[in-house]
Design a protein around this motif. Structure first.
Motif, short mmCIF file in Angstrom:
data_model
loop_
_atom_site.label_atom_id
_atom_site.label_comp_id
_atom_site.label_asym_id
_atom_site.label_seq_id
_atom_site.Cartn_x
_atom_site.Cartn_y
_atom_site.Cartn_z
N SER A 143 11.80 3.20 -28.52
CA SER A 143 11.34 4.51 -28.06
C SER A 143 10.08 4.97 -28.78
O SER A 143 9.25 5.66 -28.20
CB SER A 143 12.44 5.56 -28.26
N ASP A 144 9.95 4.60 -30.05
CA ASP A 144 8.78 5.03 -30.81
C ASP A 144 7.50 4.50 -30.18
O ASP A 144 6.51 5.23 -30.07
CB ASP A 144 8.89 4.54 -32.26
N ILE A 145 7.52 3.25 -29.74
CA ILE A 145 6.34 2.66 -29.11
C ILE A 145 6.09 3.31 -27.75
O ILE A 145 4.95 3.67 -27.41
CB ILE A 145 6.51 1.13 -28.94
N ILE A 146 7.15 3.48 -26.95
CA ILE A 146 7.00 4.12 -25.64
C ILE A 146 6.43 5.52 -25.80
O ILE A 146 5.53 5.94 -25.07
CB ILE A 146 8.36 4.17 -24.91
N ALA A 147 6.96 6.26 -26.78
CA ALA A 147 6.52 7.63 -27.01
C ALA A 147 5.04 7.68 -27.38
O ALA A 147 4.30 8.55 -26.93
CB ALA A 147 7.37 8.28 -28.10
N ARG A 148 4.60 6.74 -28.21
CA ARG A 148 3.20 6.71 -28.62
C ARG A 148 2.28 6.41 -27.44
O ARG A 148 1.20 7.00 -27.30
CB ARG A 148 2.98 5.68 -29.73
N ILE A 149 2.72 5.50 -26.56
CA ILE A 149 1.92 5.14 -25.39
C ILE A 149 1.80 6.33 -24.43
O ILE A 149 0.70 6.69 -23.99
CB ILE A 149 2.54 3.93 -24.66
N ILE A 150 2.93 6.98 -24.10
CA ILE A 150 2.92 8.12 -23.18
C ILE A 150 2.16 9.29 -23.79
O ILE A 150 1.41 9.99 -23.10
CB ILE A 150 4.36 8.53 -22.82
N ASN A 151 2.32 9.49 -25.10
CA ASN A 151 1.59 10.55 -25.79
C ASN A 151 0.09 10.34 -25.68
O ASN A 151 -0.67 11.28 -25.41
CB ASN A 151 2.02 10.60 -27.25
N ARG A 152 -0.35 9.11 -25.86
CA ARG A 152 -1.78 8.80 -25.79
C ARG A 152 -2.32 8.94 -24.37
O ARG A 152 -3.44 9.42 -24.17
CB ARG A 152 -2.00 7.37 -26.31
N LYS A 153 -1.51 8.55 -23.38
CA LYS A 153 -1.97 8.55 -21.98
C LYS A 153 -1.88 9.92 -21.32
O LYS A 153 -2.77 10.33 -20.57
CB LYS A 153 -1.17 7.53 -21.16
N PHE A 154 -0.78 10.66 -21.58
CA PHE A 154 -0.50 11.88 -20.82
C PHE A 154 -0.44 13.14 -21.67
O PHE A 154 -0.34 14.24 -21.13
CB PHE A 154 0.81 11.72 -20.04
#
Length: 289
Positions: A143-154
């Motif tokens: 989840s940490d990686i997913i959260a960082r990706i979505i945070n950066r994109k959206f």
């Protein structure tokens, strides 16, 4: 110089490996035998085990490697190394505990009656494992990686993303395990979050004193001489009186609260005393790095 750098790296690497081992133990010993749940990508591996009997070590590796490869640019070099170490360690220890349980060398904790006990122990072990990993700069992926990706994109916050993922995954588990187990899972998640905070913020809890008094220099001198604690005098101006004075700032252990308060009140019964919690203290008289 190289040996000191290696020692520093080992002081980070070993706790991440140890934390991953504790987390894997909590999953295999408490969570899965009692059909409880976990949030994040680890929750997906638990669901896959319940629904299709897929090994948690295999699904953890299969889910995390693509996420890790996608997230490498976002994580940065140092974080990528420690995240990769966390993922590899978690996969290895899940496989190891699974093998030990299958061969009968370890008998997992299973109950048909007292699920609250399973939830409490699960929360403590999972929280302790993740807390150690996080404290030393690692993650177990997911989840940490997913959260960082979505945070950066959206632009959504990390907390919002992780909470949403946890709700989604735990919600999906209703199709495979009873609602009662979900409620026990929430107990485990709550305990785990508290243990993570406890380890992250530091086990040593001290108190910070801010004392506003016309006798501030005398109070500071008494604290320094009688309690052997460092004291700082901070210049201040009264907003109403416009008079210059000093504030006393000092950090002491919990056992010294009454003694310090007594010193301040003996010199100035009208002293204004503010006491704050301090969770991690480094320096003379406390923890030395």
């Amino acid at each position: 110089m190289k040996s000191s750098k290696l020692l520093h790296q080992l002081q980070t690497i070993i706790p991440i490996i140890a934390g991953s081992a504790i987390y894997a133990f909590g999953l295999m010993y408490f969570i899965i035998p009692n059909e409880l749940m976990e949030g994040g990508v680890t929750g997906i591996t638990v669901l896959l085990n319940y629904a299709f009997n897929i090994s948690p070590s295999i699904s953890t590796m299969a889910l995390n490697i693509p996420l890790f490869l996608v997230g490498m640019k976002i994580l940065g070099k140092r974080q990528s190394i420690y995240t990769g170490l966390g993922i590899a360690s978690l996969t290895l220890f899940l496989w190891l505990f699974e093998a030990l349980i299958d061969r009968g060398y370890v008998v997992p904790f299973h109950t048909e009656q007292d699920y609250i006990l399973a939830a409490l122990y699960a929360g403590v072990t999972l929280g302790a494992g993740l807390g150690i990993v996080f404290r030393f700069g690692g993650t177990t992926g997911g989840s940490d990686i997913i959260a960082r990706i979505i945070n950066r994109k959206f632009g959504f916050s990390m907390g919002q993303i992780i909470l949403s993922l946890d709700i989604l995954i735990i919600g999906l588990s209703l199709f495979f395990i009873p609602l009662e187990r979900i409620l026990y899972t929430l107990v485990a998640v709550f305990i785990a979050s508290k243990v993570i905070d406890f380890i992250q913020e530091g086990a040593y809890a001290a108190k910070a004193f801010t004392i506003i008094s016309d006798q501030a220099p005398e109070i500071a001198h008494r604290i320094s001489s009688e309690m052997d604690r460092g004291v700082t005098l901070i210049p201040a101006i009264g907003a109403y009186s416009k008079q210059a004075k000093h504030m006393v700032y000092c950090v002491v252990s919990r056992q010294e609260i009454r003694r310090l308060t007594g010193i301040a009140k003996s010199l100035d019964p009208r002293a204004f005393i503010i006491i704050n919690d301090v969770n991690d203290v480094h320096g003379e008289g406390f923890k030395e790095e």
